[in-house]
Design a protein around this motif. Sequence first.
Motif, PDB file in Angstrom:
ATOM      1  N   GLN A 168       0.805  -1.197  -0.172  1.00  0.00           N
ATOM      2  CA  GLN A 168      -0.014   0.034  -0.049  1.00  0.00           C
ATOM      3  C   GLN A 168       1.014   1.188  -0.081  1.00  0.00           C
ATOM      4  N   ILE A 169       0.453   2.248  -0.584  1.00  0.00           N
ATOM      5  CA  ILE A 169       1.049   3.653  -0.765  1.00  0.00           C
ATOM      6  C   ILE A 169       0.412   4.510   0.344  1.00  0.00           C
ATOM      7  N   SER A 170       1.159   5.162   1.345  1.00  0.00           N
ATOM      8  CA  SER A 170       0.579   6.042   1.970  1.00  0.00           C
ATOM      9  C   SER A 170       0.357   7.630   1.260  1.00  0.00           C
ATOM     10  N   PRO A 171      -1.031   7.782   1.335  1.00  0.00           N
ATOM     11  CA  PRO A 171      -1.377   9.093   0.859  1.00  0.00           C
ATOM     12  C   PRO A 171      -0.728  10.460   1.556  1.00  0.00           C
ATOM     13  N   VAL A 172      -0.001   9.918   2.757  1.00  0.00           N
ATOM     14  CA  VAL A 172       0.329  11.067   3.741  1.00  0.00           C
ATOM     15  C   VAL A 172       1.820  11.008   3.809  1.00  0.00           C
ATOM     16  N   MET A 173       2.445  10.314   2.917  1.00  0.00           N
ATOM     17  CA  MET A 173       4.015   9.928   3.273  1.00  0.00           C
ATOM     18  C   MET A 173       4.750  11.285   3.449  1.00  0.00           C
ATOM     19  N   LYS A 174       4.717  12.115   2.569  1.00  0.00           N
ATOM     20  CA  LYS A 174       5.279  13.402   2.688  1.00  0.00           C
ATOM     21  C   LYS A 174       5.060  14.076   4.044  1.00  0.00           C
ATOM     22  N   GLU A 175       3.826  14.070   4.409  1.00  0.00           N
ATOM     23  CA  GLU A 175       3.333  14.870   5.697  1.00  0.00           C
ATOM     24  C   GLU A 175       3.843  14.208   6.759  1.00  0.00           C
ATOM     25  N   ASN A 176       4.134  12.816   6.680  1.00  0.00           N
ATOM     26  CA  ASN A 176       4.396  12.231   8.072  1.00  0.00           C
ATOM     27  C   ASN A 176       5.944  12.227   8.053  1.00  0.00           C
ATOM     28  N   LYS A 177       6.710  12.446   7.027  1.00  0.00           N
ATOM     29  CA  LYS A 177       8.193  12.581   7.086  1.00  0.00           C
ATOM     30  C   LYS A 177       8.511  14.148   7.729  1.00  0.00           C
ATOM     31  N   VAL A 178       7.531  15.410   7.239  1.00  0.00           N
ATOM     32  CA  VAL A 178       7.824  16.490   7.812  1.00  0.00           C
ATOM     33  C   VAL A 178       7.360  16.459   9.392  1.00  0.00           C
ATOM     34  N   LEU A 179       6.170  15.781   9.575  1.00  0.00           N
ATOM     35  CA  LEU A 179       5.876  15.677  10.934  1.00  0.00           C
ATOM     36  C   LEU A 179       6.874  15.080  11.961  1.00  0.00           C
ATOM     37  N   PHE A 180       7.555  14.108  11.502  1.00  0.00           N
ATOM     38  CA  PHE A 180       8.485  13.411  12.349  1.00  0.00           C
ATOM     39  C   PHE A 180       9.671  14.610  12.386  1.00  0.00           C
ATOM     40  N   ASP A 181      10.048  14.972  11.542  1.00  0.00           N
ATOM     41  CA  ASP A 181      11.133  16.075  11.828  1.00  0.00           C
ATOM     42  C   ASP A 181      10.599  17.190  12.728  1.00  0.00           C
ATOM     43  N   VAL A 182       9.696  17.834  12.597  1.00  0.00           N
ATOM     44  CA  VAL A 182       9.090  18.630  13.414  1.00  0.00           C
ATOM     45  C   VAL A 182       9.016  18.597  14.829  1.00  0.00           C
ATOM     46  N   ILE A 183       8.810  17.136  15.255  1.00  0.00           N
ATOM     47  CA  ILE A 183       8.685  16.748  16.518  1.00  0.00           C
ATOM     48  C   ILE A 183       9.986  16.350  16.820  1.00  0.00           C
ATOM     49  N   ASN A 184      11.058  16.126  16.059  1.00  0.00           N
ATOM     50  CA  ASN A 184      12.358  15.610  16.434  1.00  0.00           C
ATOM     51  C   ASN A 184      13.030  17.053  16.771  1.00  0.00           C
ATOM     52  N   ILE A 185      12.585  18.215  16.536  1.00  0.00           N
ATOM     53  CA  ILE A 185      13.305  19.471  16.975  1.00  0.00           C
ATOM     54  C   ILE A 185      13.232  19.646  18.322  1.00  0.00           C
ATOM     55  N   PRO A 186      12.022  19.574  19.460  1.00  0.00           N
ATOM     56  CA  PRO A 186      12.189  19.680  20.589  1.00  0.00           C
ATOM     57  C   PRO A 186      12.700  18.440  21.164  1.00  0.00           C
ATOM     58  N   TYR A 187      12.602  17.358  20.558  1.00  0.00           N
ATOM     59  CA  TYR A 187      13.323  16.208  21.126  1.00  0.00           C
ATOM     60  C   TYR A 187      14.884  16.175  21.241  1.00  0.00           C
ATOM     61  N   MET A 188      15.285  16.651  20.058  1.00  0.00           N
ATOM     62  CA  MET A 188      16.640  16.863  20.053  1.00  0.00           C
ATOM     63  C   MET A 188      17.239  17.881  21.191  1.00  0.00           C
ATOM     64  N   PHE A 189      16.493  18.950  20.964  1.00  0.00           N
ATOM     65  CA  PHE A 189      16.821  20.090  21.976  1.00  0.00           C
ATOM     66  C   PHE A 189      16.888  19.484  23.216  1.00  0.00           C
ATOM     67  N   ASN A 190      15.723  18.731  23.862  1.00  0.00           N
ATOM     68  CA  ASN A 190      15.858  18.280  25.238  1.00  0.00           C
ATOM     69  C   ASN A 190      16.947  17.113  25.287  1.00  0.00           C
ATOM     70  N   PHE A 191      17.132  16.224  24.413  1.00  0.00           N
ATOM     71  CA  PHE A 191      18.204  15.341  24.289  1.00  0.00           C
ATOM     72  C   PHE A 191      19.681  15.868  24.641  1.00  0.00           C
ATOM     73  N   ASN A 192      20.003  16.898  23.826  1.00  0.00           N
ATOM     74  CA  ASN A 192      21.152  17.733  24.098  1.00  0.00           C
ATOM     75  C   ASN A 192      21.310  18.516  25.544  1.00  0.00           C
ATOM     76  N   ARG A 193      20.253  18.407  26.300  1.00  0.00           N
ATOM     77  CA  ARG A 193      20.445  19.069  27.661  1.00  0.00           C
ATOM     78  C   ARG A 193      20.887  17.968  28.573  1.00  0.00           C
ATOM     79  N   HIS A 194      20.375  16.441  28.061  1.00  0.00           N
ATOM     80  CA  HIS A 194      20.999  15.456  28.922  1.00  0.00           C
ATOM     81  C   HIS A 194      22.615  15.139  28.726  1.00  0.00           C
ATOM     82  N   ARG A 195      23.189  15.591  27.580  1.00  0.00           N
ATOM     83  CA  ARG A 195      24.628  15.032  27.322  1.00  0.00           C
ATOM     84  C   ARG A 195      25.536  15.671  27.995  1.00  0.00           C
TER      85      ARG A 195
END
Length: 192
Positions: free
Chosen positions: A165-192
């Motif tokens: 099956q081909i996802s009709p929201v593949m591009k949107e999901n990739k962008v969503l993942f990256d947008v969520i990853n921004i605050p995740y990585m900001f928080n991750f870098n504070r733990h290092r």
Amino acid sequence: MFCYQRRKKTMKFLIYLVVFVLLFNGLTANRVENSLVQKYCNQSSQYGERYFYKFCIASLEENVESRKARNVDDLTLIGTNNALSNLTNVKRIVEKILNERKYKTRLSKKLLQNCLKLYSEGYDALTSALKYIKVHDLLKLSFRLKKAKEAPSICEMGFNGDNQQISPVMKENKVLFDVINIPYMFNFNRHR
């Protein structure tokens, strides 16, 4: 007459001086905001894809609230709000596809319905993350942001499996993942 001309020149000079100070202050404030965004996006992109640095900067600078950010907590809050907004938009797209019956097969319909459940869980996770940012509980924040990142990932895995099956929201999901990853990585870098 001479005194009047002198006062006029003094007033002009003072007006120019005030305008200059205001402009200089505005430019300096933008430079501080830009350098803060650049600093944390640079730190966050060291362990990710090459495009992430530019994506991170563009995503944060798109939000006018980033101009007011003074520290990584502010940027994490802004990034999480961006993620919440983006997730809501992707969820609306999927709801529209389902409501207008624009899916190709019954299996696609079932997978899209599963994506909606995942987006609801992601929404709850991001809402909780906002609370944890405010109380500075970085461990719980990390857990909730990681949970939110699962929504677009698992949604796409359902489509990209053996079912062809081909996802009709593949591009949107990739962008969503990256947008969520921004605050995740900001928080991750504070733990290092």
